[in-house]
Design a protein around this motif. Structure first.
Motif, PDB file in Angstrom:
ATOM      1  N   ILE A  81      14.821 -37.655  18.144  1.00  0.00           N
ATOM      2  CA  ILE A  81      15.346 -37.372  19.380  1.00  0.00           C
ATOM      3  C   ILE A  81      14.343 -36.679  20.183  1.00  0.00           C
ATOM      4  CG2 ILE A  81      17.200 -36.333  20.611  1.00  0.00           C
ATOM      5  CD1 ILE A  81      18.759 -36.266  18.210  1.00  0.00           C
ATOM      6  N   GLY A  82      13.493 -37.296  20.958  1.00  0.00           N
ATOM      7  CA  GLY A  82      12.221 -36.742  21.592  1.00  0.00           C
ATOM      8  C   GLY A  82      11.281 -36.084  20.374  1.00  0.00           C
ATOM      9  N   GLY A  83      11.150 -34.701  20.481  1.00  0.00           N
ATOM     10  CA  GLY A  83      10.508 -34.094  19.623  1.00  0.00           C
ATOM     11  C   GLY A  83      11.190 -33.484  18.400  1.00  0.00           C
ATOM     12  N   VAL A  84      12.500 -33.940  18.328  1.00  0.00           N
ATOM     13  CA  VAL A  84      13.177 -33.531  17.383  1.00  0.00           C
ATOM     14  C   VAL A  84      13.659 -34.570  16.333  1.00  0.00           C
ATOM     15  CG1 VAL A  84      15.492 -32.468  16.525  1.00  0.00           C
ATOM     16  CG2 VAL A  84      14.246 -31.446  18.553  1.00  0.00           C
ATOM     17  N   GLN A  85      13.580 -34.301  15.389  1.00  0.00           N
ATOM     18  CA  GLN A  85      13.786 -35.586  14.189  1.00  0.00           C
ATOM     19  C   GLN A  85      15.119 -35.087  13.428  1.00  0.00           C
ATOM     20  OE1 GLN A  85      11.926 -36.439  10.193  1.00  0.00           O
ATOM     21  NE2 GLN A  85      11.043 -38.127  11.575  1.00  0.00           N
ATOM     22  N   ALA A  86      16.167 -36.088  13.324  1.00  0.00           N
ATOM     23  CA  ALA A  86      17.522 -35.442  12.677  1.00  0.00           C
ATOM     24  C   ALA A  86      17.475 -36.386  11.358  1.00  0.00           C
ATOM     25  CB  ALA A  86      18.740 -36.073  13.701  1.00  0.00           C
ATOM     26  N   GLN A  87      17.726 -35.562  10.375  1.00  0.00           N
ATOM     27  CA  GLN A  87      17.971 -36.197   8.876  1.00  0.00           C
ATOM     28  C   GLN A  87      19.204 -35.642   8.392  1.00  0.00           C
ATOM     29  OE1 GLN A  87      14.385 -34.888   6.684  1.00  0.00           O
ATOM     30  NE2 GLN A  87      13.081 -35.983   8.023  1.00  0.00           N
ATOM     31  N   ILE A 163      12.430 -30.824  12.500  1.00  0.00           N
ATOM     32  CA  ILE A 163      13.289 -31.485  11.916  1.00  0.00           C
ATOM     33  C   ILE A 163      14.677 -30.554  11.644  1.00  0.00           C
ATOM     34  CG2 ILE A 163      13.718 -32.689   9.689  1.00  0.00           C
ATOM     35  CD1 ILE A 163      10.738 -32.942   9.246  1.00  0.00           C
ATOM     36  N   LYS A 164      15.713 -31.366  12.160  1.00  0.00           N
ATOM     37  CA  LYS A 164      16.956 -30.749  11.954  1.00  0.00           C
ATOM     38  C   LYS A 164      17.642 -31.420  10.741  1.00  0.00           C
ATOM     39  CE  LYS A 164      18.164 -29.079  16.651  1.00  0.00           C
ATOM     40  NZ  LYS A 164      18.532 -27.847  16.229  1.00  0.00           N
ATOM     41  N   LYS A 165      18.062 -30.617   9.642  1.00  0.00           N
ATOM     42  CA  LYS A 165      18.972 -31.251   8.535  1.00  0.00           C
ATOM     43  C   LYS A 165      20.310 -31.018   8.403  1.00  0.00           C
ATOM     44  CE  LYS A 165      14.651 -31.719   5.431  1.00  0.00           C
ATOM     45  NZ  LYS A 165      14.099 -31.554   4.223  1.00  0.00           N
ATOM     46  N   HIS A 185      22.665 -25.450  10.598  1.00  0.00           N
ATOM     47  CA  HIS A 185      21.860 -26.841   9.841  1.00  0.00           C
ATOM     48  C   HIS A 185      20.233 -26.082   9.589  1.00  0.00           C
ATOM     49  CE1 HIS A 185      21.730 -27.203  14.237  1.00  0.00           C
ATOM     50  NE2 HIS A 185      20.555 -27.369  14.233  1.00  0.00           N
ATOM     51  N   GLU A 186      19.701 -26.603   8.807  1.00  0.00           N
ATOM     52  CA  GLU A 186      18.359 -26.174   8.607  1.00  0.00           C
ATOM     53  C   GLU A 186      17.480 -26.498   9.512  1.00  0.00           C
ATOM     54  OE1 GLU A 186      17.180 -24.236   6.198  1.00  0.00           O
ATOM     55  OE2 GLU A 186      18.807 -24.190   4.510  1.00  0.00           O
ATOM     56  N   LEU A 187      16.662 -25.741   9.956  1.00  0.00           N
ATOM     57  CA  LEU A 187      15.435 -26.047  11.166  1.00  0.00           C
ATOM     58  C   LEU A 187      14.249 -25.754  10.347  1.00  0.00           C
ATOM     59  CD1 LEU A 187      15.176 -26.620  14.201  1.00  0.00           C
ATOM     60  CD2 LEU A 187      14.801 -24.269  14.528  1.00  0.00           C
ATOM     61  N   VAL A 188      13.464 -27.117  10.398  1.00  0.00           N
ATOM     62  CA  VAL A 188      12.277 -27.099   9.598  1.00  0.00           C
ATOM     63  C   VAL A 188      11.388 -27.623  10.724  1.00  0.00           C
ATOM     64  CG1 VAL A 188      11.381 -28.371   7.583  1.00  0.00           C
ATOM     65  CG2 VAL A 188      13.768 -27.690   7.593  1.00  0.00           C
ATOM     66  N   LEU A 189       9.940 -27.306  10.432  1.00  0.00           N
ATOM     67  CA  LEU A 189       8.701 -27.862  11.154  1.00  0.00           C
ATOM     68  C   LEU A 189       7.909 -28.616  10.202  1.00  0.00           C
ATOM     69  CD1 LEU A 189       7.291 -24.843  13.143  1.00  0.00           C
ATOM     70  CD2 LEU A 189       8.255 -27.103  13.941  1.00  0.00           C
ATOM     71  N   ASP A 190       7.609 -29.947  10.597  1.00  0.00           N
ATOM     72  CA  ASP A 190       6.813 -30.885   9.929  1.00  0.00           C
ATOM     73  C   ASP A 190       5.401 -30.571  10.563  1.00  0.00           C
ATOM     74  OD1 ASP A 190       5.664 -32.785   8.467  1.00  0.00           O
ATOM     75  OD2 ASP A 190       6.499 -34.326   9.721  1.00  0.00           O
ATOM     76  N   ASP A 191       4.554 -29.901   9.753  1.00  0.00           N
ATOM     77  CA  ASP A 191       3.249 -29.414  10.234  1.00  0.00           C
ATOM     78  C   ASP A 191       2.385 -30.696  10.407  1.00  0.00           C
ATOM     79  OD1 ASP A 191       2.097 -29.672   7.894  1.00  0.00           O
ATOM     80  OD2 ASP A 191       2.040 -27.744   7.361  1.00  0.00           O
ATOM     81  N   ALA A 193      -0.399 -31.379   8.683  1.00  0.00           N
ATOM     82  CA  ALA A 193      -0.599 -31.810   7.433  1.00  0.00           C
ATOM     83  C   ALA A 193       0.431 -32.774   6.560  1.00  0.00           C
ATOM     84  CB  ALA A 193      -0.974 -30.572   6.375  1.00  0.00           C
ATOM     85  N   GLY A 194       1.684 -32.521   7.419  1.00  0.00           N
ATOM     86  CA  GLY A 194       2.845 -33.450   6.856  1.00  0.00           C
ATOM     87  C   GLY A 194       3.663 -32.600   6.015  1.00  0.00           C
ATOM     88  N   ASN A 195       3.489 -31.126   5.878  1.00  0.00           N
ATOM     89  CA  ASN A 195       4.246 -30.379   5.113  1.00  0.00           C
ATOM     90  C   ASN A 195       5.590 -29.812   5.883  1.00  0.00           C
ATOM     91  OD1 ASN A 195       2.270 -30.357   3.119  1.00  0.00           O
ATOM     92  ND2 ASN A 195       1.067 -29.275   4.173  1.00  0.00           N
ATOM     93  N   GLU A 196       6.635 -29.774   5.163  1.00  0.00           N
ATOM     94  CA  GLU A 196       7.825 -29.257   5.794  1.00  0.00           C
ATOM     95  C   GLU A 196       7.877 -27.746   5.507  1.00  0.00           C
ATOM     96  OE1 GLU A 196      11.488 -31.173   4.498  1.00  0.00           O
ATOM     97  OE2 GLU A 196      10.780 -33.176   5.486  1.00  0.00           O
ATOM     98  N   VAL A 197       7.840 -26.883   6.637  1.00  0.00           N
ATOM     99  CA  VAL A 197       8.111 -25.652   6.642  1.00  0.00           C
ATOM    100  C   VAL A 197       9.333 -25.122   7.175  1.00  0.00           C
ATOM    101  CG1 VAL A 197       6.988 -23.392   7.303  1.00  0.00           C
ATOM    102  CG2 VAL A 197       5.634 -25.427   6.874  1.00  0.00           C
ATOM    103  N   ARG A 198      10.089 -24.485   6.427  1.00  0.00           N
ATOM    104  CA  ARG A 198      11.419 -23.877   6.713  1.00  0.00           C
ATOM    105  C   ARG A 198      11.045 -22.743   7.739  1.00  0.00           C
ATOM    106  NH1 ARG A 198      15.328 -20.128   5.997  1.00  0.00           N
ATOM    107  NH2 ARG A 198      17.393 -20.601   5.534  1.00  0.00           N
ATOM    108  N   VAL A 199      11.930 -22.839   8.888  1.00  0.00           N
ATOM    109  CA  VAL A 199      11.896 -22.235  10.058  1.00  0.00           C
ATOM    110  C   VAL A 199      13.103 -21.045   9.798  1.00  0.00           C
ATOM    111  CG1 VAL A 199      11.830 -21.563  12.290  1.00  0.00           C
ATOM    112  CG2 VAL A 199      10.677 -23.625  11.561  1.00  0.00           C
ATOM    113  N   ARG A 200      14.360 -21.398   9.824  1.00  0.00           N
ATOM    114  CA  ARG A 200      15.490 -20.778   9.946  1.00  0.00           C
ATOM    115  C   ARG A 200      16.978 -21.596   9.815  1.00  0.00           C
ATOM    116  NH1 ARG A 200      17.494 -20.514  15.203  1.00  0.00           N
ATOM    117  NH2 ARG A 200      15.792 -21.071  16.743  1.00  0.00           N
ATOM    118  N   VAL A 201      17.847 -21.010   9.694  1.00  0.00           N
ATOM    119  CA  VAL A 201      19.297 -21.722   9.892  1.00  0.00           C
ATOM    120  C   VAL A 201      19.688 -21.717  11.418  1.00  0.00           C
ATOM    121  CG1 VAL A 201      21.750 -21.840   9.297  1.00  0.00           C
ATOM    122  CG2 VAL A 201      20.082 -21.139   7.469  1.00  0.00           C
TER     123      VAL A 201
END
Length: 235
Positions: A81-87, A163-165, A185-191, A193-201
């Motif tokens: 969804i634009g710059g947000v990926q829903a998983q 990334i919204k999980k 939901h979990e709010l995550v950044l896909d950096d 390098a392709g690594n998922e970094v948890r931001v917050r709930v």
């Protein structure tokens, strides 16, 4: 045996077939149809026929997408969804804190200079209390009767990507062509390098795309109120 030879043999068999009489003459009509020489279509006619069939199928699919928002919501489960990926995930958090207040003290012009685009301020919220920005992204926050309301807007191809999980079905909000995440939901950044970094709930959030920007409106538990604010930003 070629297709034409097989067709000729079938027609010959049809001429000699013994068929019991029927009241409506169906068998006679069928046999007469079999006896007719085949219609030879040119390559161009075959292509046109298949093209018309493809266009008809696309029209049916498009009509279904326009009149059935739940289908579009289902598609969003595996598309960006634009710059947000829903998983979708099996389970998720049951509660979420208020969204954080934007950390900066920037003016809107300073935020625009830093982000590289002019940020949009929802008319329903007015001038933000706090504004922060980085390249390609602006965050604003307001202190309201409902608590902190946070609006993030960023270029649709943001890198890293949010990334919204989530663990419940998304709800399509047609008036802004967006999606409502109704549960924490979990709010995550896909950096990069392709690594998922948890931001917050994150709590309930409305996400939509407008003029090449992705918007995340968080801090409102009422979808109707969140939608009204989103509409005031795009109209």
């Amino acid at each position: 045996m070629t297709d034409e030879q097989l067709a000729d043999e079938l027609r010959a068999l049809g001429r000699t077939a013994a068929v019991p009489p029927v009241a409506d003459g169906l068998a006679t009509a069928v046999l007469e149809r079999i006896a007719e020489p085949p219609v030879r279509r040119t390559f161009a006619e075959v292509v046109r026929s298949r093209w018309r069939a493809l266009l008809a199928l696309l029209a049916v699919l498009l009509a279904g997408a326009l009149i059935a928002p739940p289908v579009r919501a289902a598609v969003a489960e595996w598309l960006n969804i634009g710059g947000v990926q829903a998983q979708p995930v099996g389970t998720g958090p049951t509660s979420a804190p208020e969204p954080p207040v934007a950390a900066g003290e920037l003016t809107l012009q300073q935020a625009a200079d830093r982000a590289g685009f002019v940020p949009i301020v929802p008319k329903a919220l007015g001038t933000p209390a706090k504004v922060d920005a980085s390249k390609g992204m602006v965050a604003m926050s307001w202190q309201t009767a409902d608590g902190v309301v946070r609006l993030e807007q960023f270029k649709a191809q943001l890198s890293p990507m949010y990334i919204k999980k989530y663990y419940r079905e998304l709800e399509f909000v047609q008036v802004v062509n967006g999606y409502w995440f109704s549960t924490p939901h979990e709010l995550v950044l896909d950096d990069e390098a392709g690594n998922e970094v948890r931001v917050r709930v994150a709590g309930p959030t409305l996400v939509w795309v407008y003029e090449g920007l992705t918007f995340r409106l968080e801090g409102l538990r009422d979808k109707t109120r969140a939608t009204a604010i989103a509409v005031s930003a795009v109209r």
